[in-house]
Motif scaffolding. Structure first.
Motif, PDB file in Angstrom:
ATOM      1  N   ALA A  83      35.831  -3.520  18.138  1.00  0.00           N
ATOM      2  CA  ALA A  83      34.473  -4.031  17.899  1.00  0.00           C
ATOM      3  C   ALA A  83      34.040  -4.953  19.033  1.00  0.00           C
ATOM      4  N   HIS A  84      34.195  -4.473  20.242  1.00  0.00           N
ATOM      5  CA  HIS A  84      34.020  -5.329  21.418  1.00  0.00           C
ATOM      6  C   HIS A  84      32.571  -5.430  21.882  1.00  0.00           C
ATOM      7  N   CYS A  85      31.818  -4.338  21.760  1.00  0.00           N
ATOM      8  CA  CYS A  85      30.449  -4.321  22.268  1.00  0.00           C
ATOM      9  C   CYS A  85      29.471  -3.924  21.170  1.00  0.00           C
ATOM     10  N   PHE A  86      28.379  -4.667  21.099  1.00  0.00           N
ATOM     11  CA  PHE A  86      27.350  -4.361  20.104  1.00  0.00           C
ATOM     12  C   PHE A  86      26.295  -3.456  20.724  1.00  0.00           C
ATOM     13  N   ASN A  87      26.058  -2.318  20.086  1.00  0.00           N
ATOM     14  CA  ASN A  87      25.046  -1.374  20.544  1.00  0.00           C
ATOM     15  C   ASN A  87      23.735  -1.665  19.827  1.00  0.00           C
ATOM     16  N   LYS A  88      22.756  -2.181  20.588  1.00  0.00           N
ATOM     17  CA  LYS A  88      21.475  -2.575  19.982  1.00  0.00           C
ATOM     18  C   LYS A  88      20.682  -1.370  19.493  1.00  0.00           C
ATOM     19  N   ARG A  89      20.957  -0.197  20.031  1.00  0.00           N
ATOM     20  CA  ARG A  89      20.219   0.982  19.608  1.00  0.00           C
ATOM     21  C   ARG A  89      20.723   1.536  18.281  1.00  0.00           C
ATOM     22  N   THR A  90      22.034   1.394  18.045  1.00  0.00           N
ATOM     23  CA  THR A  90      22.620   1.950  16.817  1.00  0.00           C
ATOM     24  C   THR A  90      22.955   0.882  15.776  1.00  0.00           C
ATOM     25  N   GLY A  91      23.033  -0.387  16.219  1.00  0.00           N
ATOM     26  CA  GLY A  91      23.424  -1.458  15.303  1.00  0.00           C
ATOM     27  C   GLY A  91      24.893  -1.428  14.946  1.00  0.00           C
ATOM     28  N   ILE A  92      25.705  -0.809  15.806  1.00  0.00           N
ATOM     29  CA  ILE A  92      27.133  -0.653  15.535  1.00  0.00           C
ATOM     30  C   ILE A  92      27.944  -1.351  16.621  1.00  0.00           C
ATOM     31  N   TYR A  93      29.021  -2.016  16.202  1.00  0.00           N
ATOM     32  CA  TYR A  93      29.981  -2.556  17.154  1.00  0.00           C
ATOM     33  C   TYR A  93      30.921  -1.440  17.592  1.00  0.00           C
ATOM     34  N   MET A  94      31.135  -1.350  18.906  1.00  0.00           N
ATOM     35  CA  MET A  94      31.928  -0.257  19.449  1.00  0.00           C
ATOM     36  C   MET A  94      33.274  -0.752  19.975  1.00  0.00           C
ATOM     37  N   ASP A  95      34.294   0.102  19.827  1.00  0.00           N
ATOM     38  CA  ASP A  95      35.615  -0.179  20.389  1.00  0.00           C
ATOM     39  C   ASP A  95      35.650   0.261  21.850  1.00  0.00           C
ATOM     40  N   ASN A  96      36.365  -0.492  22.660  1.00  0.00           N
ATOM     41  CA  ASN A  96      36.562  -0.143  24.069  1.00  0.00           C
ATOM     42  C   ASN A  96      38.036  -0.019  24.394  1.00  0.00           C
ATOM     43  N   TYR A  97      38.369   0.943  25.258  1.00  0.00           N
ATOM     44  CA  TYR A  97      39.682   0.977  25.869  1.00  0.00           C
ATOM     45  C   TYR A  97      39.648   0.124  27.131  1.00  0.00           C
ATOM     46  N   VAL A  98      40.745  -0.577  27.385  1.00  0.00           N
ATOM     47  CA  VAL A  98      40.887  -1.361  28.602  1.00  0.00           C
ATOM     48  C   VAL A  98      41.818  -0.601  29.543  1.00  0.00           C
ATOM     49  N   TYR A  99      41.315  -0.326  30.741  1.00  0.00           N
ATOM     50  CA  TYR A  99      42.110   0.362  31.758  1.00  0.00           C
ATOM     51  C   TYR A  99      42.337  -0.567  32.943  1.00  0.00           C
ATOM     52  N   GLY A 100      43.463  -0.391  33.606  1.00  0.00           N
ATOM     53  CA  GLY A 100      43.762  -1.214  34.767  1.00  0.00           C
ATOM     54  C   GLY A 100      44.488  -0.429  35.844  1.00  0.00           C
ATOM     55  N   LEU A 101      44.305  -0.869  37.069  1.00  0.00           N
ATOM     56  CA  LEU A 101      45.003  -0.284  38.211  1.00  0.00           C
ATOM     57  C   LEU A 101      45.379  -1.421  39.146  1.00  0.00           C
ATOM     58  N   ILE A 102      46.665  -1.541  39.452  1.00  0.00           N
ATOM     59  CA  ILE A 102      47.178  -2.660  40.236  1.00  0.00           C
ATOM     60  C   ILE A 102      47.507  -2.204  41.652  1.00  0.00           C
ATOM     61  N   ASN A 103      47.111  -3.025  42.598  1.00  0.00           N
ATOM     62  CA  ASN A 103      47.411  -2.789  44.010  1.00  0.00           C
ATOM     63  C   ASN A 103      48.840  -3.251  44.281  1.00  0.00           C
ATOM     64  N   ASN A 104      49.764  -2.321  44.367  1.00  0.00           N
ATOM     65  CA  ASN A 104      51.172  -2.669  44.561  1.00  0.00           C
ATOM     66  C   ASN A 104      51.468  -3.183  45.969  1.00  0.00           C
ATOM     67  N   ARG A 105      50.526  -2.998  46.887  1.00  0.00           N
ATOM     68  CA  ARG A 105      50.720  -3.500  48.246  1.00  0.00           C
ATOM     69  C   ARG A 105      50.212  -4.934  48.398  1.00  0.00           C
ATOM     70  N   TRP A 106      49.619  -5.438  47.341  1.00  0.00           N
ATOM     71  CA  TRP A 106      49.083  -6.796  47.369  1.00  0.00           C
ATOM     72  C   TRP A 106      50.228  -7.793  47.361  1.00  0.00           C
ATOM     73  N   ASP A 107      50.064  -8.911  48.038  1.00  0.00           N
ATOM     74  CA  ASP A 107      51.141  -9.890  48.138  1.00  0.00           C
ATOM     75  C   ASP A 107      50.547 -11.287  48.236  1.00  0.00           C
ATOM     76  N   ILE A 108      51.375 -12.288  48.005  1.00  0.00           N
ATOM     77  CA  ILE A 108      50.966 -13.684  48.156  1.00  0.00           C
ATOM     78  C   ILE A 108      51.952 -14.390  49.090  1.00  0.00           C
ATOM     79  N   ILE A 109      51.511 -15.501  49.591  1.00  0.00           N
ATOM     80  CA  ILE A 109      52.344 -16.321  50.449  1.00  0.00           C
ATOM     81  C   ILE A 109      52.498 -17.683  49.782  1.00  0.00           C
ATOM     82  N   ILE A 110      53.720 -18.148  49.657  1.00  0.00           N
ATOM     83  CA  ILE A 110      53.993 -19.458  49.065  1.00  0.00           C
ATOM     84  C   ILE A 110      54.214 -20.460  50.198  1.00  0.00           C
ATOM     85  N   GLU A 111      53.445 -21.525  50.206  1.00  0.00           N
ATOM     86  CA  GLU A 111      53.577 -22.539  51.250  1.00  0.00           C
ATOM     87  C   GLU A 111      53.839 -23.899  50.634  1.00  0.00           C
ATOM     88  N   ARG A 112      54.485 -24.771  51.388  1.00  0.00           N
ATOM     89  CA  ARG A 112      54.738 -26.132  50.954  1.00  0.00           C
ATOM     90  C   ARG A 112      53.827 -27.087  51.715  1.00  0.00           C
TER      91      ARG A 112
END
Length: 204
Positions: A173-202
């Motif tokens: 029931a994540h999104c309310f559709n004003k045209r139908t008056g119904i709350y709709m379910d959504n799927y959550v999709y994700g895609l992660i950049n495995n080449r992404w990295d961080i640098i830890i500094e002091r």
């Protein structure tokens, strides 16, 4: 000495400094223009879009121009970036693709897309989305892309999965559709950049 993590590569802000236009042999992703109003109106005359999405109410070419101006202002405000998908062979805007809900801190963005129904079932949006994923990961340095899709929107789900996105869960029931008056379910999709990295500094 405290530790501080920073991005190894993150060019997200640069997409708001100079609008990036992407081009291949058949298609161009570019900034919307007022001259695109008729093409945008053609896209949103498909009332099925509103079944699964909070589609803008575009009743004619004038309201399409207002919509284009609104998207331009949101880009200038560094909130979101909307590309027109132009079919170069016929010089027509056949869809839109967007990065929004952008988090600079988390290096994350949400993707959305819409296509003129006359151009569906040709593999076009799969190609465009995969192209945007490559741009987002390899140029903008985004760590993760997400998509929220209505559970009944089978065609959009297929496009998302074909581009490598994985289902992460369901928002009830994540999104309310004003045209139908119904709350709709959504799927959550994700895609992660495995080449992404961080640098830890002091720091002292």
């Amino acid at each position: 000495m405290p530790l501080f993590a920073r991005f190894k590569l993150n060019n997200i802000e640069s997409i708001f400094n100079d609008f990036p236009e992407l081009e291949t042999e058949g298609f161009k992703l570019r900034k919307l223009k007022k001259d695109d109003a008729k093409d945008i109106w053609d896209i949103y005359q498909n009332k099925d879009i509103a079944t699964y999405d909070r589609a803008p109410f575009i009743r004619d070419e004038e309201s399409a121009k207002d919509f284009i101006e609104e998207l331009s202002e949101l880009y200038e405000e560094r909130i979101r970036i909307d590309w027109a998908i132009e079919d170069k062979r016929i010089s027509k805007v056949i869809g839109l693709i967007v990065l929004f809900n952008i988090s600079l801190v988390d290096s994350r963005a949400e993707v959305g897309y819409v296509l003129n129904r006359d151009f569906t079932n040709r593999g076009i949006m799969k190609y465009i989305l995969s192209w945007l994923v490559d741009f987002s990961f390899n140029y903008a340095g985004i760590h993760k892309l997400e998509a929220n899709i209505n559970t009944g929107n089978i065609s959009s789900i297929k496009v998302c999965e074909s581009a490598g996105f994985e289902k992460e869960g369901t928002r009830k029931a994540h999104c309310f559709n004003k045209r139908t008056g119904i709350y709709m379910d959504n799927y959550v999709y994700g895609l992660i950049n495995n080449r992404w990295d961080i640098i830890i500094e002091r720091f002292e």
